[in-house]
Design an enzyme around this catalytic site. Structure first.
Site, PDB file in Angstrom:
ATOM      1  N   LYS A 116       0.819  -1.217   0.000  1.00 15.54           N
ATOM      2  CA  LYS A 116       0.000   0.000   0.000  1.00 15.54           C
ATOM      3  C   LYS A 116       0.850   1.264   0.000  1.00 15.54           C
ATOM      4  CE  LYS A 116      -4.500  -1.345   1.606  1.00 15.54           C
ATOM      5  NZ  LYS A 116      -5.591  -1.136   2.538  1.00 15.54           N
ATOM      6  N   LYS A 200      -5.203  -9.351  -6.744  1.00 13.98           N
ATOM      7  CA  LYS A 200      -6.544  -9.557  -6.171  1.00 13.98           C
ATOM      8  C   LYS A 200      -7.509  -8.474  -6.665  1.00 13.98           C
ATOM      9  CE  LYS A 200      -6.220  -6.946  -1.966  1.00 13.98           C
ATOM     10  NZ  LYS A 200      -6.564  -6.660  -0.633  1.00 13.98           N
ATOM     11  N   LYS A 203     -10.783  -2.512  -4.479  1.00 16.32           N
ATOM     12  CA  LYS A 203     -11.456  -1.229  -4.718  1.00 16.32           C
ATOM     13  C   LYS A 203     -10.483  -0.240  -5.331  1.00 16.32           C
ATOM     14  CE  LYS A 203     -14.117  -1.851  -0.515  1.00 16.32           C
ATOM     15  NZ  LYS A 203     -13.892  -1.756   0.926  1.00 16.32           N
TER      16      LYS A 203
HETATM   17  P1  TYM Z   1     -11.095  -4.820   3.378  1.00 15.27           P
HETATM   18  O1  TYM Z   1     -12.037  -3.703   3.650  1.00 15.27           O
HETATM   19  O2  TYM Z   1      -9.988  -4.589   2.410  1.00 15.27           O
HETATM   20  O3  TYM Z   1     -11.904  -6.085   2.869  1.00 15.27           O
HETATM   21  C1  TYM Z   1     -13.021  -6.593   3.575  1.00 15.27           C
HETATM   22  C2  TYM Z   1     -13.012  -8.103   3.516  1.00 15.27           C
HETATM   23  O4  TYM Z   1     -13.064  -8.534   2.150  1.00 15.27           O
HETATM   24  C3  TYM Z   1     -11.990  -9.428   1.892  1.00 15.27           C
HETATM   25  N1  TYM Z   1     -11.533  -9.246   0.509  1.00 15.27           N
HETATM   26  C4  TYM Z   1     -11.376 -10.229  -0.361  1.00 15.27           C
HETATM   27  N2  TYM Z   1     -11.564 -11.548  -0.253  1.00 15.27           N
HETATM   28  C5  TYM Z   1     -11.310 -12.308  -1.348  1.00 15.27           C
HETATM   29  N3  TYM Z   1     -10.894 -11.785  -2.538  1.00 15.27           N
HETATM   30  C6  TYM Z   1     -10.687 -10.458  -2.683  1.00 15.27           C
HETATM   31  N4  TYM Z   1     -10.303  -9.956  -3.844  1.00 15.27           N
HETATM   32  C7  TYM Z   1     -10.930  -9.608  -1.565  1.00 15.27           C
HETATM   33  N5  TYM Z   1     -10.846  -8.268  -1.364  1.00 15.27           N
HETATM   34  C8  TYM Z   1     -11.205  -8.061  -0.082  1.00 15.27           C
HETATM   35  C9  TYM Z   1     -10.901  -9.047   2.897  1.00 15.27           C
HETATM   36  O5  TYM Z   1     -10.008 -10.103   3.116  1.00 15.27           O
HETATM   37  C10 TYM Z   1     -11.720  -8.697   4.110  1.00 15.27           C
HETATM   38  O6  TYM Z   1     -12.035  -9.852   4.846  1.00 15.27           O
HETATM   39  N6  TYM Z   1      -8.093  -4.877   7.401  1.00 15.27           N
HETATM   40  C11 TYM Z   1      -9.369  -5.279   6.883  1.00 15.27           C
HETATM   41  C12 TYM Z   1     -10.543  -4.744   7.673  1.00 15.27           C
HETATM   42  C13 TYM Z   1     -10.487  -4.994   9.137  1.00 15.27           C
HETATM   43  C14 TYM Z   1     -10.718  -6.227   9.797  1.00 15.27           C
HETATM   44  C15 TYM Z   1     -10.588  -5.946  11.189  1.00 15.27           C
HETATM   45  C16 TYM Z   1     -11.025  -7.516   9.358  1.00 15.27           C
HETATM   46  C17 TYM Z   1     -10.210  -4.066  10.087  1.00 15.27           C
HETATM   47  N7  TYM Z   1     -10.285  -4.620  11.340  1.00 15.27           N
HETATM   48  C18 TYM Z   1     -10.741  -6.949  12.132  1.00 15.27           C
HETATM   49  C19 TYM Z   1     -11.169  -8.509  10.314  1.00 15.27           C
HETATM   50  C20 TYM Z   1     -11.042  -8.227  11.691  1.00 15.27           C
HETATM   51  C21 TYM Z   1      -9.518  -4.767   5.455  1.00 15.27           C
HETATM   52  O7  TYM Z   1      -8.892  -3.825   5.055  1.00 15.27           O
HETATM   53  O8  TYM Z   1     -10.499  -5.392   4.732  1.00 15.27           O
END
Ligand code: TYM
Length: 339
Positions: A116, A200, A203
């Site tokens: 990132k 992957k 967004k």
């Molecule tokens: P974020 O907002 O990027 O994504 C949310 C969830 O979607 C999953 N995800 C995917 N899974 C499969 N293929 C993809 N292309 C893909 N893109 C996104 C992510 O793995 C995630 O589960 N750090 C985390 C948010 C967070 C969190 C937490 C998660 C903050 N605190 C505590 C679990 C527990 C994040 O940025 O997810």
């Protein structure tokens, strides 16, 4: 894990743009399933979102849109807690304590920060660097035992486990924090970009053609799948033959996952066909899955009062748990707490 620990599920999604197929298939679909068997807490992680600059008006809108997305996908806000992270101050409080438990060496191994921050890492926010400590705080604030996430979050989950263990050891409070288990879909842990099967779906990728948004209409889905990168060979009959064909593998994986069939069965059915035929079938199943969700999101978005009320009620419930646990943590650390 301590066998007496109550099962609690926690997960979060960043309100940084439209939810896409990767978020749904990799994580949110599982959030919905888990509600049937465990107590679940689902958070719109706005504190995480600001680790990169967000336009304040857009952020507010995205928090509500993500909330609408949760509900449209099937999260039942009467059963599970849905709230936005910044409305429960315990997240920030515990994150600070974890900043002091976590090690610089651990942080510097985090691959997502490197991705990132890119080349300009000196200019990245400090928040982006310590982001995984906040994530550990999110989970452990509720003593969560299970965390459904996509594969890209695996390393952060390992860090949360290390922090829980170090806290329990340093302060000699065995089993105070449970060691949380990641729940990662085995069949489809990572949905890949439609333009590049080695990246992957995300967004942040610039081209809209790289992803299916949950609010895409039928025409957009059909167009995006038609344009999705593939190669010139027909669909093979053996999984091994997909090894060096990441785009083909991704589309077939998505199809198998949504239709709840094994890859073997999908290949039995599709082998020898060229991609244009398969893409028609894939579009059909995507339209049937995604469009009803998108329609619901659009409907829910019209009623921001309703969404705000859901977040408020969720925050009240989350805060009750959080305050109790933060107080215990403060006592353990040696702070003076007041009534
Ligand atoms: P974020 O907002 O990027 O994504 C949310 C969830 O979607 C999953 N995800 C995917 N899974 C499969 N293929 C993809 N292309 C893909 N893109 C996104 C992510 O793995 C995630 O589960 N750090 C985390 C948010 C967070 C969190 C937490 C998660 C903050 N605190 C505590 C679990 C527990 C994040 O940025 O997810």
């Amino acid at each position: 894990m301590n066998k007496n620990a109550k099962s609690v599920v926690f997960s979060g999604v960043q309100p940084t743009g439209n939810l896409h197929l990767g978020n749904y298939l990799g994580a949110i679909k599982n959030f919905v399933e888990l509600q049937k068997k465990m107590e679940c807490i689902y958070c719109v992680v706005d504190l995480h979102a600001i680790t990169t600059f967000q336009d304040p008006k857009e952020l507010k809108k995205n928090i509500l849109d993500t909330t609408a997305g949760f509900i449209a996908c099937g999260i039942d806000f009467k059963k599970s807690i849905i709230f936005n992270q910044s409305s429960v101050s315990g997240h920030a409080e515990l994150a600070w304590i974890f900043n002091c438990v976590s090690r610089v060496g651990w942080m510097s191994r985090m691959t997502q920060f490197k991705e990132k921050a890119g080349k300009n890492k000196e200019n990245a926010s400090v928040g982006l660097y310590v982001y995984p400590n906040l994530m550990a705080a999110d989970i452990l604030l509720y003593k969560a035992t299970h965390v459904p996430v996509g594969d890209d979050q695996k390393q952060h989950l390992e860090l949360a486990r290390d922090i829980a263990q170090k806290f329990n050891n340093d302060f000699k409070v065995k089993d105070f924090f449970p060691i949380p288990e990641p729940l990662i879909q085995k069949k489809l842990s990572r949905v890949m970009s439609l333009r590049d099967g080695t990246k992957k779906m995300s967004k942040s990728e610039e081209s809209d053609y790289a992803r299916i948004d949950l609010q895409d209409g039928e025409d957009e889905i059909v167009k995006k799948i038609k344009k999705a990168k593939t190669d010139s060979s027909p669909i093979p009959s053996k999984i091994d033959d997909l090894k060096n064909r990441p785009e083909a593998l991704n589309l077939l994986n998505i199809y198998s996952f949504i239709t709840d069939t094994t890859m073997e069965k999908t290949l039995d059915k599709m082998a020898g066909k060229d991609f244009s035929k398969f893409k028609n079938e894939l579009s059909d199943v995507l339209v049937a899955t995604v469009c009803p969700i998108g329609k619901k999101i659009k409907e829910l978005k019209k009623d921001s009062k309703y969404l705000l009320q859901i977040l408020q009620e969720g925050a009240n419930k989350a805060d009750l748990i959080a305050q109790k646990n933060v107080k215990m943590v403060k006592e353990i650390v040696g702070f003076i707490t007041h009534q």
